[in-house]
Design a protein around this motif. Structure first.
Motif, PDB file in Angstrom:
ATOM      1  N   UNK A   1       0.824  -1.206   0.000  1.00 59.29           N
ATOM      2  CA  UNK A   1       0.000   0.000   0.000  1.00 59.29           C
ATOM      3  C   UNK A   1       0.860   1.258   0.000  1.00 59.29           C
ATOM      4  N   UNK A   2       0.315   2.324  -0.581  1.00 57.22           N
ATOM      5  CA  UNK A   2       0.950   3.632  -0.530  1.00 57.22           C
ATOM      6  C   UNK A   2       0.749   4.233   0.858  1.00 57.22           C
ATOM      7  N   UNK A   3       1.767   4.944   1.321  1.00 53.92           N
ATOM      8  CA  UNK A   3       1.705   5.638   2.604  1.00 53.92           C
ATOM      9  C   UNK A   3       2.191   7.062   2.382  1.00 53.92           C
ATOM     10  N   UNK A   4       1.421   8.039   2.830  1.00 51.27           N
ATOM     11  CA  UNK A   4       1.794   9.444   2.728  1.00 51.27           C
ATOM     12  C   UNK A   4       2.331   9.887   4.083  1.00 51.27           C
ATOM     13  N   UNK A   5       3.584  10.382   4.112  1.00 52.04           N
ATOM     14  CA  UNK A   5       4.280  10.649   5.369  1.00 52.04           C
ATOM     15  C   UNK A   5       4.774  12.090   5.456  1.00 52.04           C
ATOM     16  N   UNK A   6       4.918  12.534   6.703  1.00 54.35           N
ATOM     17  CA  UNK A   6       5.622  13.778   6.994  1.00 54.35           C
ATOM     18  C   UNK A   6       6.253  13.647   8.374  1.00 54.35           C
ATOM     19  N   UNK A   7       7.237  14.500   8.647  1.00 56.91           N
ATOM     20  CA  UNK A   7       7.930  14.443   9.927  1.00 56.91           C
ATOM     21  C   UNK A   7       6.996  14.805  11.074  1.00 56.91           C
ATOM     22  N   UNK A   8       7.247  14.194  12.229  1.00 57.26           N
ATOM     23  CA  UNK A   8       6.545  14.530  13.460  1.00 57.26           C
ATOM     24  C   UNK A   8       7.412  15.470  14.280  1.00 57.26           C
ATOM     25  N   UNK A   9       6.821  16.278  15.131  1.00 56.66           N
ATOM     26  CA  UNK A   9       7.622  17.174  15.973  1.00 56.66           C
ATOM     27  C   UNK A   9       8.362  16.388  17.046  1.00 56.66           C
ATOM     28  N   UNK A  10       9.403  16.956  17.602  1.00 56.53           N
ATOM     29  CA  UNK A  10      10.077  16.284  18.729  1.00 56.53           C
ATOM     30  C   UNK A  10       9.173  16.296  19.960  1.00 56.53           C
TER      31      UNK A  10
END
Length: 765
Positions: free
Chosen positions: A607-616
């Protein structure tokens, strides 16, 4: 002595009495306990239930398991029994069957999920026989046996489209017996015969949902509460069990959760009573209930220790089981709903113990009536020579035996009572000053009634009369309990103190007073036992507040107001794994993403997964999703993703209902995937769900991340809402903290549906 006047409101009658000027006794400081209460006694004790025996001790019963593995025993004990004087310190007390005594009709099946009740002066132990897909019954005159086989209680077929296990008896006001049972994924109920040995009449489905099982019913304040567990009971560190509840005004339902959703609706449910919180306890569930001498209810259930979740292979290596010791914790009733420790969940560390020592009273196990005083026209005839209190009978005038110690003003008083000969009455004394001034609660055989009567200056000033069920067996032991709080007195008559009273009274007092507790006899031979008075428990009336998402972090937030699909522009904070997904577009300020014929599960990572960074640090992510799936396996939602084999996922998902004739159930599915190093041999990757609140076409989903630096683990809790205002808090999944989690979205598993994400917002708690 000072005179005070009281009133009983149930029948519009006045009740009056006297009080002494003696100070209220103060109970000893509460002892403490720590879960699991079976620590050092047995290695595991799944699906526990408890009862207070007529000997004044508490007994617990569990599913067949290798309970003494740590002592070198490879085999199992068949429905093991524990015994305790205080609900905290337990000792092994035997097993219901042995390989030599197991009934032949079991065909050698393992035996699961006992339920213990007291019916007709015998202990009834109902148990599951999965190898025969039915429920069995064993009876005994004592809570530790010997046990007599009474056969199967269900018809063949049972009439319930489910696994015929996880049964529990409930006796209603009026004396009718009901049996609840079922597993994977339907709970059914049927009325039982008068002896509670066989079901009779129609079978009614009252609840259904993915992996719903473990029913246990109690009655409180006019409602019937159906406790149950869902998701996975016994999958080690991947057990998603929770305790939930629905309530009804009829034992046959309909039962609804605290969101007003029918438990028969094809959706996951709210009404969470207990779930994992990220401490050492995983998968709490399959509960019973017990009430201590103060009137405080306790949830009795099992939990899985995170530091040691799996038993070693047993029975020659053929059994690989999860460790599930017995836990107890305070059960609060807040705004009409049960919740464990006001929402704090399963406890670890020292906790105030149940009240099991009265300030006045006796179990009479020492065969003595010391500390008691006789009153009445006939002061003789009392004896405890048989280990319980007896009165040999007499004329029409009552005989009284009361404690020398006064009881508190707010008190729970109780005793086990029966009439062994004659047509007289046996009673519980409350606020007893002397024979001319007291309140007595009679079980009156001549009138077939529960009667609360006030006597002042030697005269009956008022009484409240409640009919007992037709056929009420006065020769059987019944527990009579009276709880006085301020101006309100509630009386319950039951066989086994399991919140299944056959008769109740509610009494309004104009004033309260101090006095002793005791037993009364009139016109017949009577027995009494387990007389006690304890300060009435103080209810917890406020839930712990739900955590708020906190301050919005704009740099980690996307309102999806742009024209380009996230992750397709060079400066986008988003990026794709196996993407961009085909058909993904921006529509009316939303990210529109059709479900894919692709998977993100164990070794199937397509499956495709759309990601972005999480804050610390700690944070909460939230989305609003519009999703109306119609086919099994379609799902869409949010992720906290490390890689294809380590993530937390919260989605609106569609799953088939087991034995549901093709029915599909919509669920808030909160799952985790990761390694399982504790198994033998180690499992490279495992996946398991929990189920959250009810679903809707438009839903709000939240995942709250907490870095447990001391425990070196990631803790994630899920929340769901159908209006963005009222949230259902799910449990907590954990994984060892290894890599960095990223914020993700998915829409997958089977093509044909469309997920529209209105936004992805990130908050700092």
């Amino acid at each position: 002595m000072a005179r005070r006047w009281l009133a009983l409101s149930t029948s519009g009658l006045l009740l009056c009495g006297l009080t002494s000027a003696i100070d209220t006794p103060v109970a000893a400081a509460a002892a403490t306990y720590a879960n699991p209460v079976t620590n050092g006694v047995v290695d595991t004790f799944p699906d526990p239930v408890t009862i207070r025996g007529k000997d004044g001790l508490w007994y617990a019963y569990g599913t067949q398991n290798p309970v003494f593995q740590s002592k070198g025993e490879d085999g199992e004990r068949m429905l093991p029994i524990l015994r305790s004087a205080d609900l905290v310190t337990w000792q092994y007390a035997g097993q219901v069957f042995t390989p030599q005594t197991q009934p032949a009709w079991h065909n050698g099946s393992r035996l699961w999920a006992p339920d213990i009740r007291y019916v007709g002066n015998r202990y009834h132990l109902y148990y599951s026989v999965p190898g025969r897909n039915t429920v069995g019954l064993a009876t005994s005159p004592t809570p530790a046996g010997p046990w007599s086989d009474a056969g199967a209680v269900l018809s063949t077929p049972s009439g319930c489209p489910t696994g015929n296990i996880d049964q529990a008896l409930f006796t209603d006001t009026g004396g009718a017996h009901y049996l609840y049972w079922g597993s994977y994924d339907t709970v059914c109920v049927a009325r039982m015969n008068a002896s509670a040995t066989r079901i009779e009449g129609p079978v009614t489905q009252v609840a259904r949902g993915r992996r719903m099982e473990g029913a246990f019913v109690v009655k409180r304040d006019g409602f019937y509460y159906l406790f149950y567990s869902d998701a996975g009971c016994c999958d080690g560190a991947f057990s998603g069990y929770q305790v939930k509840a629905g309530r009804a005004t009829n034992p046959l339902g309909p039962f609804t959760d605290d969101e007003g959703v029918d438990l028969m609706a094809l959706t996951s449910k709210g009404g969470v009573v207990a779930g994992a919180t990220g401490n050492r306890w995983i998968g709490p569930g399959h509960n019973g209930l017990q009430t201590d001498l103060s009137g405080q209810d306790w949830l009795v259930y099992h939990g899985i220790p995170a530091d040691n979740p799996d038993l070693a292979p047993a029975s020659g290596g053929t059994l690989k089981l999860t460790r599930r010791p017995m836990l107890i914790d305070r059960l609060d009733w807040i705004n009409g709903w049960p919740v464990l420790r006001a929402g704090a969940g399963p406890s670890e560390g020292a906790q105030p113990a149940p009240v099991t020592t009265p300030v006045a009273g006796s179990t009479f196990n020492d065969r003595s009536i010391s500390g008691m005083r006789a009153d009445g026209v006939a002061r003789t005839g009392w004896s405890a020579a048989q280990g319980h209190l007896s009165h040999e009978g007499g004329g029409p005038e009552p005989a009284y035996l009361a404690t020398e110690t006064k009881a508190p003003a707010d008190v729970r008083a109780e005793a086990d009572l029966r009439i062994t000969a004659g047509t007289g009455a046996v009673g519980l004394l409350v606020n007893f000053v002397d024979r001319r001034n007291h309140v007595v609660i009679w079980l009156d055989r001549s009138r077939n009634a529960l009667i609360s009567r006030a006597v002042v200056d030697g005269r009956t000033r008022s009484e409240t009369v409640t009919a007992l069920p037709a056929g009420f067996r006065f020769e059987d032991w019944h527990n009579v309990a009276a709880e006085v709080r301020g101006s309100r007195m509630v009386v319950e008559v039951s066989a086994d103190r399991l919140r299944d009273s056959v008769a109740t009274q509610e009494v309004e007092l104009l004033d309260t007073r101090l006095g002793a507790v005791g037993v009364a006899a009139r016109g017949g031979q009577v027995d009494a036992d387990n007389l006690s008075a304890a300060p009435l428990y103080q209810p917890v009336t406020t839930r712990l507040p739900q955590p708020s998402p906190g301050e919005l972090l704009p740099q980690y937030t996307d309102e999806f107001n742009g024209t380009s699909v996230p992750g397709t522009e060079p400066d986008s904070p988003w990026r794709w794994v196996r993407g961009p997904a085909t058909g993904t577009t921006m529509v009316d300020g939303t990210l529109s993403w059709p479900t894919q014929n692709a998977e993100l599960h164990l070794g199937s990572n397509t499956a495709s997964v759309l990601l972005r960074d999480a804050p610390p640090g700690d944070y909460t992510i939230e989305t609003r999703i519009r999703f109306a799936p119609e086919s099994a396996a379609q799902q869409a939602g949010i992720l906290l993703y490390e890689n294809d084999d380590r993530y937390f996922k919260l989605v609106h998902s569609v799953l088939p209902l087991n034995r549901g004739g093709g029915a599909l159930v919509h669920v808030s599915e909160f799952s985790k995937e990761g390694e399982r190093p504790t198994t033998t041999p180690p499992t490279p990757v495992a996946n398991a769900p929990m189920f959250g609140g009810p679903t809707a076409t438009t839903m709000w989903l939240r995942l709250a991340y907490h870095a447990d630096t001391a425990g070196r683990q990631a803790e994630v809790q899920a929340f769901t809402s159908r209006d963005g205002t009222h949230w259902v808090a799910n449990s907590v999944w954990t994984l060892p903290a290894l890599g960095t989690l990223k914020i993700g979205l998915v829409s997958m598993n089977r093509a044909g549906a469309e997920a529209r994400f209105d936004y992805l917002r990130t908050y700092r708690p």
